[in-house]
Design a protein around this motif. Structure first.
Motif, PDB file in Angstrom:
ATOM      1  N   VAL A 158       2.608  14.221   2.895  1.00  0.00           N
ATOM      2  CA  VAL A 158       3.314  14.569   1.661  1.00  0.00           C
ATOM      3  C   VAL A 158       4.013  13.345   1.078  1.00  0.00           C
ATOM      4  CG1 VAL A 158       5.110  16.003   0.663  1.00  0.00           C
ATOM      5  CG2 VAL A 158       3.628  16.914   2.445  1.00  0.00           C
ATOM      6  N   GLU A 159       4.780  12.653   1.922  1.00  0.00           N
ATOM      7  CA  GLU A 159       5.517  11.487   1.429  1.00  0.00           C
ATOM      8  C   GLU A 159       4.559  10.377   0.991  1.00  0.00           C
ATOM      9  OE1 GLU A 159       6.188  13.124   4.103  1.00  0.00           O
ATOM     10  OE2 GLU A 159       8.330  13.596   4.188  1.00  0.00           O
ATOM     11  N   MET A 160       3.452  10.244   1.725  1.00  0.00           N
ATOM     12  CA  MET A 160       2.559   9.114   1.463  1.00  0.00           C
ATOM     13  C   MET A 160       1.702   9.315   0.225  1.00  0.00           C
ATOM     14  SD  MET A 160       2.941   6.555   3.435  1.00  0.00           S
ATOM     15  CE  MET A 160       1.397   5.655   3.467  1.00  0.00           C
ATOM     16  N   THR A 161       1.675  10.519  -0.342  1.00  0.00           N
ATOM     17  CA  THR A 161       0.883  10.694  -1.548  1.00  0.00           C
ATOM     18  C   THR A 161       1.759  10.864  -2.779  1.00  0.00           C
ATOM     19  OG1 THR A 161       0.676  12.980  -0.853  1.00  0.00           O
ATOM     20  CG2 THR A 161      -1.219  11.588  -0.521  1.00  0.00           C
ATOM     21  N   ALA A 162       3.079  10.693  -2.610  1.00  0.00           N
ATOM     22  CA  ALA A 162       3.985  10.853  -3.750  1.00  0.00           C
ATOM     23  C   ALA A 162       4.059   9.551  -4.539  1.00  0.00           C
ATOM     24  CB  ALA A 162       5.371  11.272  -3.252  1.00  0.00           C
ATOM     25  N   TRP A 163       3.007   9.275  -5.310  1.00  0.00           N
ATOM     26  CA  TRP A 163       2.987   8.037  -6.100  1.00  0.00           C
ATOM     27  C   TRP A 163       3.651   8.257  -7.451  1.00  0.00           C
ATOM     28  CZ3 TRP A 163       1.840   2.951  -5.695  1.00  0.00           C
ATOM     29  CH2 TRP A 163       1.308   2.544  -4.485  1.00  0.00           C
ATOM     30  N   LEU A 164       4.240   7.195  -7.973  1.00  0.00           N
ATOM     31  CA  LEU A 164       4.792   7.257  -9.326  1.00  0.00           C
ATOM     32  C   LEU A 164       3.667   7.017 -10.320  1.00  0.00           C
ATOM     33  CD1 LEU A 164       8.029   5.144  -9.007  1.00  0.00           C
ATOM     34  CD2 LEU A 164       7.794   7.617  -9.016  1.00  0.00           C
ATOM     35  N   PRO A 165       3.796   7.549 -11.522  1.00  0.00           N
ATOM     36  CA  PRO A 165       2.836   7.170 -12.559  1.00  0.00           C
ATOM     37  C   PRO A 165       3.119   5.745 -13.020  1.00  0.00           C
ATOM     38  CG  PRO A 165       4.443   8.727 -13.404  1.00  0.00           C
ATOM     39  CD  PRO A 165       4.778   8.518 -11.967  1.00  0.00           C
ATOM     40  N   PRO A 166       2.109   5.049 -13.535  1.00  0.00           N
ATOM     41  CA  PRO A 166       2.366   3.701 -14.067  1.00  0.00           C
ATOM     42  C   PRO A 166       3.314   3.764 -15.263  1.00  0.00           C
ATOM     43  CG  PRO A 166       0.142   4.425 -14.585  1.00  0.00           C
ATOM     44  CD  PRO A 166       0.699   5.416 -13.614  1.00  0.00           C
ATOM     45  N   ILE A 167       3.912   2.633 -15.589  1.00  0.00           N
ATOM     46  CA  ILE A 167       5.069   2.566 -16.485  1.00  0.00           C
ATOM     47  C   ILE A 167       4.823   3.245 -17.823  1.00  0.00           C
ATOM     48  CG2 ILE A 167       4.431   0.254 -17.295  1.00  0.00           C
ATOM     49  CD1 ILE A 167       8.007   1.228 -16.684  1.00  0.00           C
ATOM     50  N   MET A 168       3.579   3.092 -18.392  1.00  0.00           N
ATOM     51  CA  MET A 168       3.385   3.627 -19.742  1.00  0.00           C
ATOM     52  C   MET A 168       3.231   5.136 -19.750  1.00  0.00           C
ATOM     53  SD  MET A 168       0.902   1.829 -18.369  1.00  0.00           S
ATOM     54  CE  MET A 168      -0.728   1.188 -18.572  1.00  0.00           C
ATOM     55  N   ALA A 204       0.817  -1.213   0.000  1.00  0.00           N
ATOM     56  CA  ALA A 204       0.000   0.000   0.000  1.00  0.00           C
ATOM     57  C   ALA A 204       0.852   1.265   0.000  1.00  0.00           C
ATOM     58  CB  ALA A 204      -0.924   0.004   1.215  1.00  0.00           C
ATOM     59  N   LEU A 205       2.182   1.104   0.102  1.00  0.00           N
ATOM     60  CA  LEU A 205       3.044   2.283   0.240  1.00  0.00           C
ATOM     61  C   LEU A 205       3.513   2.778  -1.121  1.00  0.00           C
ATOM     62  CD1 LEU A 205       5.255   1.087   3.219  1.00  0.00           C
ATOM     63  CD2 LEU A 205       3.305   2.634   3.283  1.00  0.00           C
ATOM     64  N   PRO A 206       3.699   4.105  -1.260  1.00  0.00           N
ATOM     65  CA  PRO A 206       4.228   4.633  -2.507  1.00  0.00           C
ATOM     66  C   PRO A 206       5.626   4.071  -2.770  1.00  0.00           C
ATOM     67  CG  PRO A 206       3.421   6.393  -1.118  1.00  0.00           C
ATOM     68  CD  PRO A 206       3.384   5.156  -0.299  1.00  0.00           C
ATOM     69  N   PRO A 207       5.979   3.813  -4.030  1.00  0.00           N
ATOM     70  CA  PRO A 207       7.214   3.090  -4.350  1.00  0.00           C
ATOM     71  C   PRO A 207       8.492   3.791  -3.902  1.00  0.00           C
ATOM     72  CG  PRO A 207       5.777   3.217  -6.259  1.00  0.00           C
ATOM     73  CD  PRO A 207       5.160   4.065  -5.210  1.00  0.00           C
ATOM     74  N   LEU A 208       8.492   5.110  -3.804  1.00  0.00           N
ATOM     75  CA  LEU A 208       9.742   5.778  -3.453  1.00  0.00           C
ATOM     76  C   LEU A 208       9.710   6.348  -2.041  1.00  0.00           C
ATOM     77  CD1 LEU A 208      10.793   7.586  -6.739  1.00  0.00           C
ATOM     78  CD2 LEU A 208      11.463   5.367  -5.854  1.00  0.00           C
TER      79      LEU A 208
END
Lengths: 231, 347
Positions: free
Chosen positions: B137-147, B88-92
């Motif tokens: 702030v840190e918990m909503t910093a999601w990466l976009p999906p690969i494409m 459930a955690l953002p990747p970075l």
């Protein structure tokens, strides 16, 4: 109780019957204002003044107050002192007064104060009530300040911020900081942080008590029983 | 000739807690692999990190409590908590936040309440909510999906970013991260844009966000594995997804341009993960069949309510924790009648 000395009263107030950690009285202000050490200390000292004065007064008038009307009289006494403290704080510590806000008038409803008036001051002499009020008040203040300091350090990474509100400009250098890199844990400042922090403090106290009594386990435990929490 | 007579049970199964946990881990695999495919190595790193932290914390607490360490560590329950949190955690996310959340989940949410089987709240969700509330702030910093990702990070770069080494030269956090579909939809709707207009963007797939909805599919597959192996029953997932769908469709048909289609809510955020893996936690969920239906449906309703009117874009964690509180009461009022007993007229 009649034979116990001042030392016992002081120990009760500071530790073994601490109003915040053992009797769990006065939780509303305890949980609401302890987001910084200075706020906790401010409300603690206000409570200390009120509990000492009300204990003394109740003890003086204890023989003239009929049992049927004792509670309204106690509340009246406490409310008068709270009003006095509130007006004084408004005059001399205006900034701190604004931060603590509603919780200063709410000292009237602090169960710890009426609890001591009912359970102790109305049955004991003036000098003993004075010592009891001071000890209970200091114990409550310490609990408030420690909880405030813990939450402030975890939540904002500072300690004694805004100390100048209380001690004047000279104390503004008192503020300690864990560094700008420290990212505060917001939860510690929010209400759940107060509950969790208080829980850990009570647990710590119980562990210390257990460690202290363990070597003397064979002896009969004669420690004073805490009064049940009443609200 | 003598026959040895053996009493039942004639065939033994290994420890059922361990087997249950093992199946949960296996069922998480498709979703985990899909997450890694779409969002990079961060998910794997967080899974390993959280598992290590969870096992160490579990062992330390058991030692502190004077209980045997090995049975608790080897039943895999700590690992499952860690994996559910990590996924459930953002990747970075910085590494220390993962460790903080995991340790809080294991020590406070699980062991302070008495350990496995006694925790009233789902530990993984407590850890997640602690992090979400404390470090928004840190918990909503999601990466976009690969494409959609302009600058995919390789393994070493991800590792550096997580362990505090910063981003590769020339990259900013703002350039790298993106709002989650739920967040994006919410922001756009708050700006009074219409759904048909919002969905023109390339961010969107068939139902939810591109990429995100496929992760949901793989969780669904994992959930079906759990159902097939009878690790979970159908009651909670069906009632929870049903409640989300009913609420979402109801509002969708009332006003199609400001309420996304029902399946958007199913395939966005943590709905599918929550329905199959989190709400079904055997310890903190309701246990009676009728109770499970009520419990799941309430999670679904609360999820939609918080998503729509509340302060957070996703709400599965909050909904699960709120209903965890209600689970004992639900169980109390839905006790099945003892077999053979007639109902007395007044119940």
């Amino acid at each position: 109780m009649a034979t116990s000395s001042y030392g016992r009263l002081i120990k009760d107030g500071l530790w073994s019957n601490n109003q915040a950690l053992v009797a769990l009285l006065g939780l509303c202000p305890l949980l609401a204002v302890t987001n910084t050490a200075v706020n906790g200390l401010g409300l603690g000292i206000a409570t200390l003044v009120v509990i000492t004065l009300s204990n003394v007064t109740v003890s003086v008038i204890r023989n003239w107050v009929r049992p049927e009307v004792r509670l309204p009289v106690f509340v009246l006494v406490i409310a008068s002192f709270v009003t006095a403290v509130e007006l004084s704080m408004n005059a001399w510590f205006h900034e701190l007064y604004k931060i603590l806000g509603i919780f200063i008038p709410l000292i009237v409803t602090n169960c710890a104060i009426i609890g001591r008036a009912e359970a102790f001051a109305s049955k004991n002499s003036l000098d003993r009530s004075l010592v009891d009020g001071l000890a209970m008040g200091i114990g409550f203040t310490l609990a408030l300040t420690v909880l405030g300091a813990l939450r402030e350090m975890l939540g904002m990474g500072t300690l004694f911020s805004q100390a100048d509100l209380m001690f004047g400009e000279i104390a503004s250098g008192l503020t300690l900081s864990l560094g700008d890199e420290f990212k505060g844990m917001l939860l510690a400042i929010l209400p759940p942080g107060a509950f969790i922090g208080l829980g850990f403090m009570i647990a710590l106290k119980n562990i210390i008590d257990k460690r202290l009594t363990q070597p003397r386990k064979a002896e009969t435990v004669t420690a004073a029983r805490p009064e049940p929490a009443a609200g | 000739m003598r026959f040895v007579s053996i009493t039942s049970p004639h065939s033994e199964r290994p420890n059922s807690v361990t087997m249950t946990m093992l199946w949960v881990i296996i069922a998480l695999a498709p979703g985990g692999v899909a997450m890694t495919w779409y969002f990079g190595w961060g998910i794997v790193i967080h899974m390993l990190l959280a598992s290590a932290a969870a096992v160490i914390a579990e062992a330390l607490v058991m030692k502190l409590r004077g209980r045997p360490v090995m049975p608790a560590v080897s039943d895999l329950s700590a690992a499952v908590t860690a994996l559910l949190l990590a996924i459930a955690l953002p990747p970075l996310l910085p590494w220390w936040l993962t460790v903080l959340g995991t340790v809080f989940a294991i020590v406070v949410a699980k062991h302070l309440y008495g350990g496995l089987g006694y925790n009233p709240f789902n530990p993984a969700m407590i850890g997640y909510v602690l992090l979400l509330v404390s470090y928004p702030v840190e918990m909503t910093a999601w990466l976009p999906p690969i494409m959609l990702n302009q600058h995919p990070l390789d393994f070493a770069q991800t590792l550096t970013a997580i362990f505090g080494g910063g981003l590769p030269a020339g990259l900013q956090w703002d350039a790298l991260t993106m709002a989650t579909p739920l967040d994006e939809m919410r922001n756009q709707l708050n700006q009074n844009r219409m759904i048909s207009e919002i969905r023109q963007s390339t961010l969107w797939g068939d139902f939810g966000g591109r990429g995100w909805e496929w992760v949901g599919n793989w969780y669904l597959l994992g959930g079906l594995i759990l159902l097939y192996k009878r690790v979970i029953s159908w009651h909670i997932p069906v009632s929870m997804l049903g409640a989300v769908l009913v609420m979402a469709m109801l509002f969708h048909f009332l006003d199609q341009e400001s309420h996304p289609f029902g399946l958007f809510h199913i395939f966005s955020g943590g709905t599918l993960l929550g329905a199959f893996f989190i709400a079904t936690d055997p310890v903190s969920a309701a246990t009676t069949k009728k109770g499970q239906l009520i419990y799941g449906a309430c999670i679904g309703f609360i999820t939609y309510i918080i998503r729509h009117w509340g302060g957070y874009p996703d709400a599965v964690a909050f909904a699960v924790l709120l209903m965890n509180m209600a689970a004992p009461t639900i169980d109390y009022y839905t006790q099945p009648r003892v077999f053979g007993q007639r109902s007395t007229g007044d119940d």
